[in-house]
Every structure is written in C-alpha cells, then in structure tokens.
Design an enzyme around this catalytic site. Structure first.
Site, PDB file in Angstrom:
ATOM      1  N   ASP A  37       2.883  -1.529  -9.573  1.00 17.98           N
ATOM      2  CA  ASP A  37       1.472  -1.131  -9.550  1.00 17.98           C
ATOM      3  C   ASP A  37       1.216   0.137  -8.743  1.00 17.98           C
ATOM      4  O   ASP A  37       0.070   0.495  -8.499  1.00 17.98           O
ATOM      5  CB  ASP A  37       0.608  -2.287  -9.013  1.00 17.98           C
ATOM      6  CG  ASP A  37       0.953  -2.663  -7.566  1.00 17.98           C
ATOM      7  OD1 ASP A  37       1.812  -1.986  -6.963  1.00 17.98           O
ATOM      8  OD2 ASP A  37       0.363  -3.633  -7.049  1.00 17.98           O
ATOM      9  N   SER A  96       1.273  -6.858   2.565  1.00 17.42           N
ATOM     10  CA  SER A  96       1.960  -7.586   1.492  1.00 17.42           C
ATOM     11  C   SER A  96       3.343  -7.035   1.175  1.00 17.42           C
ATOM     12  O   SER A  96       4.223  -7.781   0.749  1.00 17.42           O
ATOM     13  CB  SER A  96       1.108  -7.569   0.216  1.00 17.42           C
ATOM     14  OG  SER A  96       0.804  -6.240  -0.143  1.00 17.42           O
ATOM     15  N   HIS A 123       3.089  -1.970  -4.585  1.00 13.38           N
ATOM     16  CA  HIS A 123       4.080  -3.012  -4.307  1.00 13.38           C
ATOM     17  C   HIS A 123       5.412  -2.665  -4.965  1.00 13.38           C
ATOM     18  O   HIS A 123       5.460  -2.408  -6.167  1.00 13.38           O
ATOM     19  CB  HIS A 123       3.573  -4.365  -4.812  1.00 13.38           C
ATOM     20  CG  HIS A 123       2.331  -4.810  -4.119  1.00 13.38           C
ATOM     21  ND1 HIS A 123       1.078  -4.554  -4.630  1.00 13.38           N
ATOM     22  CD2 HIS A 123       2.138  -5.444  -2.939  1.00 13.38           C
ATOM     23  CE1 HIS A 123       0.165  -5.039  -3.793  1.00 13.38           C
ATOM     24  NE2 HIS A 123       0.792  -5.579  -2.759  1.00 13.38           N
TER      25      HIS A 123
END
Lengths: 249, 249
Positions: free
Chosen positions: A227, A50, A230
C-alpha cells in the site's frame, strides 16, 4: 506481482543496475562509519507503529520469539542477530503498536520502554503523524511531531543515559495505493525532521527512504510494499537488512 | 534462556571456538560444491511437518507473504531469497503441515506439490516418523519411511522431471525436553536414510544434524530448540541460513 517483469528488467538493464546485488546497493546507502557495536547481554527494543508491530502478540513480556516479535522487519532482523551473535545472549523485544504516532509512544513509554531498560533502542515513527493528518483523522503538525519526538528522547536519555539510539527514517512509496502526489512535499518534512533529530540526539540514522528508493531500481514498488507504507515480506527483509548493517558494519 | 552463560562461554573459549562466527561454522558444514542455481521466475516449494508449517495459514494458495509462509525457517529463508534475488520474480510457497509423516505427504501430494509445479522442491520430513512411533502413536518403521520417501520422489520425478530437489536431514537435540537417550541409535537410522535417499535421487542434501551440532558449540540446546525438535527463532534462522547457503554457495 502486477508488474510487467520483462519490461522492468529491460529498463533496469539499460540503466546497468543489475550487476550488483541488492544487499550491496543497500549497504552502499548506509555508511559503515555509523556502526553500532553490540555488547554481551544487550537488550534491544524495537519501537514504532504498525510497520514495527506486524501482528505481534500484545499481552506478553516475552522476547526472542516469533509470537512476541510479529511477522515484520523485527523478526527478520532478530533472526539475523540471534544467529550472527548467538554467543552474546541478546534479548530482543518488539513493542510497536499499529496506528501509533509519537504522542502515543509517549503515553506508554514508561511501561513499553523505560521499564525494559534497553541498551539499544530503535524507533520508527512518523508516517501516521502525517498520514492520519492527511486523511483528516488527526490534527497534528510537523511542529508537534518534532517537539514530541524530541521530548520523548530527552525523557529516554534522562532515564537511560547509556542507551544507544537508532532512529529509522519514515518512508513512503509514491504511486503505490495509499501514497499519491498529495503527500508531497509535506510528508518529506517528517523525514527531514527525523534525520535532524537523529543528528541532534546522537542516534544512528537509517535512511529508509533512500534504501527503498534504491530497492525500486531492482524491483517495482508493489514488490516492496502493498500500500506504499506497509512493507511486504521482501520490504520487511529490506528494512531488517539495513538495520543489521548498522550493527555489523 | 536457562543456561549459565558465563560457564558456557568459558567452556567454549577454552575450546577456541569463539573466534569464527556461527554463520561461518554453518557454511563449513555445507560443502559449496553442492550449489543449486536459481533461475528467473522459479517456483520454490517447502514441504514437511510442523517445523516447516510453523503456524502458516492453511486455506490459501498464496506465496511470498508471511501469513502463508508461517513464522519458521521458511519465512526466514524466503526473506533472504526475496531480498537477495529481488530481480528474479521468485514465488515461494510453504505447504508443510504439523504432525506429518512421509505417508501423509503422499496423501496430499497432488494438490500440495504436483499442482504447484515447483522448480525447486525442499522436503524436511522424518522426525515424526520416528517420534510418533517412539511414543506409541504410530506403527511405522524405518523400512516404511525409506520405502514411502522413495515412492514419493519417484512420483515427483515422473510428474516434474526437471524439478531440483533439496532434502533436509531430520535432526534432534539430545537432552532437550522431548529428546532423550531412548531415541538413539534408532532415530539416527532416519537421518542416514534421508541422506542415502538424497544421494540416490540426485537431491541437494542439507546435513541439519551437523549444522545443529556445530551450533551447539556456540550456544546451548535451549537457544536453538525449546523441545529438542521444534526450533526457536534462532534455530529457524539457523536452518534458513543453511538452506540459503545451498543456493548462494
């Protein structure tokens, strides 16, 4: 931004760290001896999870545009590269997919790597191999990560003997939301494995954990990651800057 | 990329232009005497049309993140600024809206500028004031553009006497899709007006037409803009680089 700015600056000023700029700090963390020289018409492929994906459009085979590159470090690095090397005719692809672990890269490697025939292949993978295990969603181990990553590179080098490799270190920002003490020391094993693999496969290694640790001296964790995993826009640009440093020296 | 790379390189090599890098060429186009110094906690607001908007999320009041900043030159400039000035606690907003002409900025100026209280206000507006007229969709004239732009700045300076202004030159790439000979010389009047307005209102002026004209010596028009108006990723980074140059010197 939830941090107490004044206190933070006071602390860092005492440490005498505000005199050099952050890009200079990052540059210092990456030895310029590892420079990767780009050639005309090079195809550059970014692969990963991601952090690489960053909301890119999935169902196209396009390059060099924001829709295909997502909104993360790839588009920030691509912007720099397409400006600095405007005469080179580079083609820059992003094929990161959210949630991916190494074995999931392997599952889609023919289509999302080998068929693209990259001249430069950049891989950032490993945080999910640990994180999903930590959260009980995956049964992988460090041994599986190590074995699968090496197998992926063997396969890549067999198909693309000339490919120039960049391996980025999996990183985490301890104390930020998802990342707490329970991650350590186990998560560090994934970082060390990635570094050793880079060495064994003659890849340029980008020590992202060091880069983020240095950046934490200038602004707090939340500035770089929401977080702990990310990156924010600032964190994405930090990664991009480190990446481009490997190319620009 | 539809251009014949080899021929293009030959042409530019003859002109002796490949010896200095594009960022250096851009830097040369912007005198460093115009440096704008950022201060701690500065609020930076980018205003304009689709070139500024670039698909940003409209219904939020957020800053410093890719969703709110869109995928254009703003997020590229913001990445640079948030890394280079990580110690400053900058807040960067994008309130550009696709299709806007000057009067449409005025219509939403209270909410989308004055209430945000920017310390640095950057405006790129004017191509639609001409383009929509050219296409018969708008009845404005250069006089209206000039008058409305000056009124907007009067209003801004009355509400925010300390604001530091950046005015970017409207630009177009002749021969690329939407932009043909029929644009000239009339479109140039909008460029000249923006430059004079910047001078009259003590704004830092970024000569984007010059910047793009210089960039055309290194790569062809389609590399920088798909339709002659909207920048590609490379074009967005080019604008961002010119913008950051005003701040970094």
């Amino acid at each position: 931004m939830m941090f107490k700015r004044r206190e933070f600056i006071k602390k860092t000023s005492i440490a005498g760290l505000m005199v050099i700029s952050l890009p200079e700090i990052v540059n210092a963390a990456i030895p310029s001896s590892t420079r990767l020289k780009l050639a005309d018409s090079d195809i550059i492929l970014f692969q990963g999870d991601s952090i690489t994906d960053s909301g890119r459009k999935k169902d196209d085979s396009n390059y060099n545009n924001t829709t295909s590159l997502g909104s993360g470090y790839v588009v920030q690095a691509a912007g720099d590269l397409l400006l600095d090397y405007a005469d080179k005719g580079l083609k820059i692809y992003n094929k990161g997919i959210s949630g991916n672990k190494v074995y999931q890269l392997a599952d889609r490697w023919d289509k999302d790597c080998l068929e693209i025939k990259p001249d430069v292949l950049s891989i950032l993978i490993g945080v999910n191999d640990y994180w999903h295990k930590h959260d009980g969603k995956y049964n992988g181990t460090i041994e599986i990560y190590n074995r699968d990553f090496r197998a992926l590179l063997e396969r890549t080098k067999a198909a693309l003997p000339q490919v120039k490799l960049i391996i980025m270190e999996p990183y985490a920002l301890k104390g930020i939301k998802a990342v707490d003490d329970t991650w350590y020391p186990e998560f560090d094993e994934y970082r060390f494995a990635a570094k050793q693999i880079a060495k064994d496969y003659d890849a340029h290694f980008i020590p992202l954990q060091t880069v983020f640790d240095e950046a934490l001296k200038v602004a707090p964790g939340e500035y770089w990651s929401a977080d702990g995993v990310h990156p924010t826009l600032a964190g994405s640009k930090l990664i991009a800057h480190a990446w481009v440093k490997v190319v620009k020296g």
